[in-house]
Write a protein that holds these residues in place. Sequence first.
Motif, PDB file in Angstrom:
ATOM      1  N   THR A 144       0.860  -1.173   0.000  1.00  0.00           N
ATOM      2  CA  THR A 144       0.000   0.000   0.000  1.00  0.00           C
ATOM      3  C   THR A 144       0.898   1.224   0.000  1.00  0.00           C
ATOM      4  O   THR A 144       1.823   1.314   0.801  1.00  0.00           O
ATOM      5  N   VAL A 145       0.615   2.134  -0.911  1.00  0.00           N
ATOM      6  CA  VAL A 145       1.325   3.400  -0.983  1.00  0.00           C
ATOM      7  C   VAL A 145       0.363   4.451  -0.442  1.00  0.00           C
ATOM      8  O   VAL A 145      -0.716   4.645  -0.989  1.00  0.00           O
ATOM      9  N   VAL A 146       0.747   5.092   0.664  1.00  0.00           N
ATOM     10  CA  VAL A 146      -0.113   6.069   1.337  1.00  0.00           C
ATOM     11  C   VAL A 146       0.510   7.453   1.206  1.00  0.00           C
ATOM     12  O   VAL A 146       1.714   7.608   1.425  1.00  0.00           O
ATOM     13  N   VAL A 147      -0.325   8.439   0.882  1.00  0.00           N
ATOM     14  CA  VAL A 147       0.104   9.822   0.799  1.00  0.00           C
ATOM     15  C   VAL A 147      -0.777  10.639   1.735  1.00  0.00           C
ATOM     16  O   VAL A 147      -2.008  10.529   1.705  1.00  0.00           O
ATOM     17  N   VAL A 148      -0.140  11.454   2.582  1.00  0.00           N
ATOM     18  CA  VAL A 148      -0.855  12.337   3.497  1.00  0.00           C
ATOM     19  C   VAL A 148      -0.311  13.742   3.288  1.00  0.00           C
ATOM     20  O   VAL A 148       0.902  13.948   3.292  1.00  0.00           O
ATOM     21  N   CYS A 149      -1.196  14.707   3.092  1.00  0.00           N
ATOM     22  CA  CYS A 149      -0.762  16.099   2.950  1.00  0.00           C
ATOM     23  C   CYS A 149      -1.820  17.029   3.533  1.00  0.00           C
ATOM     24  O   CYS A 149      -2.942  16.615   3.809  1.00  0.00           O
ATOM     25  N   ARG A 150      -1.421  18.259   3.742  1.00  0.00           N
ATOM     26  CA  ARG A 150      -2.357  19.277   4.221  1.00  0.00           C
ATOM     27  C   ARG A 150      -3.380  19.538   3.131  1.00  0.00           C
ATOM     28  O   ARG A 150      -3.065  19.469   1.947  1.00  0.00           O
ATOM     29  N   HIS A 151      -4.603  19.864   3.549  1.00  0.00           N
ATOM     30  CA  HIS A 151      -5.663  20.100   2.583  1.00  0.00           C
ATOM     31  C   HIS A 151      -6.381  21.405   2.908  1.00  0.00           C
ATOM     32  O   HIS A 151      -6.714  21.658   4.065  1.00  0.00           O
ATOM     33  N   VAL A 152      -6.576  22.209   1.892  1.00  0.00           N
ATOM     34  CA  VAL A 152      -7.321  23.457   2.062  1.00  0.00           C
ATOM     35  C   VAL A 152      -8.766  23.178   1.689  1.00  0.00           C
ATOM     36  O   VAL A 152      -9.052  22.669   0.604  1.00  0.00           O
ATOM     37  N   SER A 153      -9.661  23.487   2.612  1.00  0.00           N
ATOM     38  CA  SER A 153     -11.079  23.234   2.400  1.00  0.00           C
ATOM     39  C   SER A 153     -11.882  24.310   3.115  1.00  0.00           C
ATOM     40  O   SER A 153     -11.439  24.868   4.116  1.00  0.00           O
ATOM     41  N   SER A 154     -13.068  24.603   2.608  1.00  0.00           N
ATOM     42  CA  SER A 154     -13.947  25.550   3.299  1.00  0.00           C
ATOM     43  C   SER A 154     -14.489  24.943   4.589  1.00  0.00           C
ATOM     44  O   SER A 154     -14.995  25.648   5.454  1.00  0.00           O
ATOM     45  N   LEU A 155     -14.376  23.640   4.733  1.00  0.00           N
ATOM     46  CA  LEU A 155     -14.780  22.949   5.959  1.00  0.00           C
ATOM     47  C   LEU A 155     -13.550  22.832   6.841  1.00  0.00           C
ATOM     48  O   LEU A 155     -12.745  21.906   6.709  1.00  0.00           O
ATOM     49  N   ASP A 156     -13.365  23.789   7.721  1.00  0.00           N
ATOM     50  CA  ASP A 156     -12.156  23.858   8.549  1.00  0.00           C
ATOM     51  C   ASP A 156     -12.217  22.847   9.683  1.00  0.00           C
ATOM     52  O   ASP A 156     -13.151  22.840  10.481  1.00  0.00           O
ATOM     53  N   ARG A 157     -11.208  21.993   9.748  1.00  0.00           N
ATOM     54  CA  ARG A 157     -11.116  20.976  10.809  1.00  0.00           C
ATOM     55  C   ARG A 157     -10.046  21.307  11.841  1.00  0.00           C
ATOM     56  O   ARG A 157      -9.613  20.434  12.587  1.00  0.00           O
ATOM     57  N   THR A 158      -9.612  22.572  11.887  1.00  0.00           N
ATOM     58  CA  THR A 158      -8.652  22.989  12.900  1.00  0.00           C
ATOM     59  C   THR A 158      -9.359  22.997  14.248  1.00  0.00           C
ATOM     60  O   THR A 158     -10.458  23.546  14.360  1.00  0.00           O
TER      61      THR A 158
END
Length: 172
Positions: A144-158
């Motif tokens: 399995t090759v997994v990629v995780v990166c920051r995502h800009v979305s109007s739904l803020d999960r901070t």
Amino acid sequence: MSADLAPVGSSLLPAGGRTLDRERARLLASVLAPGATSASLIWLPGEPSTKARPRFSEGRTYKTAEDEQAEARTAWQLRRAFRKPWVGNIALGAVFFRSDRRRVDVDNMLKHICDAGNKIAWEDDAQITALLGFAELDAQHPRTVVVVCRHVSSLDRTPAPAAGRYGPRTVR
């Protein structure tokens, strides 16, 4: 078909074996989170794991021992890549290279990764605001090759700042 909707399968997946995984990960990150400046790439060797259906007994829900062991193995591998859980919005992509043609749902393989990463790679999988998975065949080298990166979305999960011991302060 217009040029901007041309299929990317031939450039992203699957031919070329493991030597092209880094390039696949870079392309996957660019699709998931355009403009992201960095991404974490994690290789999970062996047959991709899948999330089993929940089991029910005596009015409670539980996981099978096999499912818990698989999740613990994936969590251990993710722990090697993440010193602490990321906060905020996250994009997650995975390419599941299976050794056989057995029918396995991509969403169950993604759910396995999402659950294994809780409190390790991210605080909670609710932070994942972009998700993409592919199932491919590589009989010689399942992985399995997994990629995780920051995502800009109007739904803020901070996460919201802590309110303090007695809740938010009100000014009168």
